[in-house]
Design a protein around this motif. Structure first.
Motif, mmCIF file in Angstrom:
data_model
loop_
_atom_site.group_PDB
_atom_site.id
_atom_site.type_symbol
_atom_site.label_atom_id
_atom_site.label_comp_id
_atom_site.label_asym_id
_atom_site.label_seq_id
_atom_site.Cartn_x
_atom_site.Cartn_y
_atom_site.Cartn_z
ATOM 1 N N CYS A 105 -54.846 12.702 4.653
ATOM 2 C CA CYS A 105 -53.390 12.326 4.452
ATOM 3 C C CYS A 105 -53.400 11.096 4.949
ATOM 4 C CB CYS A 105 -52.289 13.118 5.931
ATOM 5 S SG CYS A 105 -51.287 14.901 4.623
ATOM 6 N N TRP A 152 -54.391 8.797 2.797
ATOM 7 C CA TRP A 152 -53.704 8.167 2.274
ATOM 8 C C TRP A 152 -52.836 6.817 2.710
ATOM 9 C CZ3 TRP A 152 -49.167 11.449 0.049
ATOM 10 C CH2 TRP A 152 -47.908 11.219 -0.668
ATOM 11 N N TRP A 153 -52.656 7.472 3.844
ATOM 12 C CA TRP A 153 -52.251 6.097 4.703
ATOM 13 C C TRP A 153 -52.983 4.788 4.969
ATOM 14 C CZ3 TRP A 153 -54.211 4.324 9.180
ATOM 15 C CH2 TRP A 153 -53.887 3.560 10.059
ATOM 16 N N LYS A 211 -54.030 3.188 1.400
ATOM 17 C CA LYS A 211 -52.468 2.078 0.970
ATOM 18 C C LYS A 211 -52.515 1.202 1.919
ATOM 19 C CE LYS A 211 -47.561 2.728 0.930
ATOM 20 N NZ LYS A 211 -46.308 3.273 0.670
ATOM 21 N N ASP A 237 -61.755 9.177 0.813
ATOM 22 C CA ASP A 237 -61.960 9.946 -0.352
ATOM 23 C C ASP A 237 -62.821 10.977 -0.326
ATOM 24 O OD1 ASP A 237 -62.626 7.496 -1.197
ATOM 25 O OD2 ASP A 237 -62.218 8.184 -2.822
ATOM 26 N N PHE A 289 -53.000 7.050 -3.399
ATOM 27 C CA PHE A 289 -53.128 8.180 -3.558
ATOM 28 C C PHE A 289 -53.545 9.012 -4.463
ATOM 29 C CE2 PHE A 289 -51.727 12.224 -5.651
ATOM 30 C CZ PHE A 289 -51.435 13.303 -4.791
ATOM 31 N N MET A 298 -57.550 9.059 -3.487
ATOM 32 C CA MET A 298 -57.608 10.134 -2.757
ATOM 33 C C MET A 298 -57.695 11.535 -3.325
ATOM 34 S SD MET A 298 -57.898 9.133 0.650
ATOM 35 C CE MET A 298 -57.978 10.855 1.284
ATOM 36 N N ILE A 299 -56.868 11.558 -4.233
ATOM 37 C CA ILE A 299 -56.706 12.624 -4.878
ATOM 38 C C ILE A 299 -57.036 12.728 -5.758
ATOM 39 C CG2 ILE A 299 -55.191 11.779 -7.437
ATOM 40 C CD1 ILE A 299 -54.493 15.526 -4.848
ATOM 41 N N TYR A 350 -60.611 14.386 -3.419
ATOM 42 C CA TYR A 350 -60.102 15.915 -2.955
ATOM 43 C C TYR A 350 -59.933 17.384 -4.720
ATOM 44 C CZ TYR A 350 -57.992 18.572 0.017
ATOM 45 O OH TYR A 350 -57.308 19.936 1.501
#
Length: 163
Positions: A63, A66-67, A70, A87, A135, A138-139, A142
C-alpha cells in the motif's frame, strides 16, 4: 508515458520509499539490489514478530509502495522506472514469510523470487504488460512473491517430509 512535472528531490518521502532508501538508484541490477536491501528488514520482522507479521508488513509495504510509486511515476513521467524497487520489497517479504530463517531458505527465497521477477512466467508477465500505473508496478512483483510463497511451502514440505 505520463506527463512530467517538477523532479522530486532525493529526500522526498516518495523517492526514499519508492527506491527503498535509494537502493534502487544502483546503476546495475536495481531490482536485485533492492531485493537484497529488503531482506535484512524482512528477516528482522520475521525473527521478532513471526511470519504472520511479515505477511501483514508486506501488505502494508504494498500500500505504501502504491502511494509512493504513484507520486514518483507522476513526477518523472515514466511508467515503470527501474529505480522503483519498493515492489520488490513487498514481493520478497511475502515470499520470505513462507521460509524459515535458515541461510539456505533465505538464499532460496531470494533466488526464487528474483527468478520469477526476471523471467515473469504467467500470470506475472501478463500483469506486467496489462496492468498500468502505480498499481501495475506493484502487482506483478507481489504476485511473484505469492507464487514464490507457495513454491517455498511445497519445497519445505518435500524437504522436511511433510508431503
Amino acid at each position: 508515458m505520463t506527463a512530467k512535472t517538477a523532479p522530486l528531490p532525493l529526500l522526498h518521502p516518495a523517492v526514499i520509499l519508492s527506491t527503498w532508501f535509494w537502493s534502487g538508484l544502483s546503476p546495475k541490477a536495481p531490482g536485485t539490489v533492492g531485493s537484497l536491501a529488503a531482506l535484512p528488514f524482512g528477516i528482522l520482522i520475521f525473527h521478532y514478530a513471526g511470519a504472520p507479521a511479515l505477511v501483514l508488513s508486506s501488505l502494508a509495504i504494498f500500500c505504501i509502495g502504491w502511494w509512493s510509486t504513484k507520486i514518483y511515476v507522476a513526477r518523472t513521467g515514466r511508467e515503470d522506472p527501474g529505480e522503483v524497487v519498493i515492489d520488490e520489497v513487498a514481493g520478497i517479504w511475502l515470499a520470505l514469510a513462507a521460509a524459515d530463517l535458515s541461510l539456505l531458505m533465505i538464499l532460496l527465497t531470494f533466488l526464487l523470487f528474483r527468478f520469477l521477477d526476471i523471467v515473469k512466467p504467467w500470470p506475472i508477465g501478463w500483469l506486467d504488460k496489462k496492468v498500468k500505473g502505480a498499481f501495475g508496478v506493484m502487482i506483478d512483483d507481489y504476485v511473484a512473491g505469492l507464487i514464490a510463497f507457495v513454491l517455498l511451502i511445497i519445497i519445505k514440505g518435500v524437504y522436511y517430509g511433510n508431503f
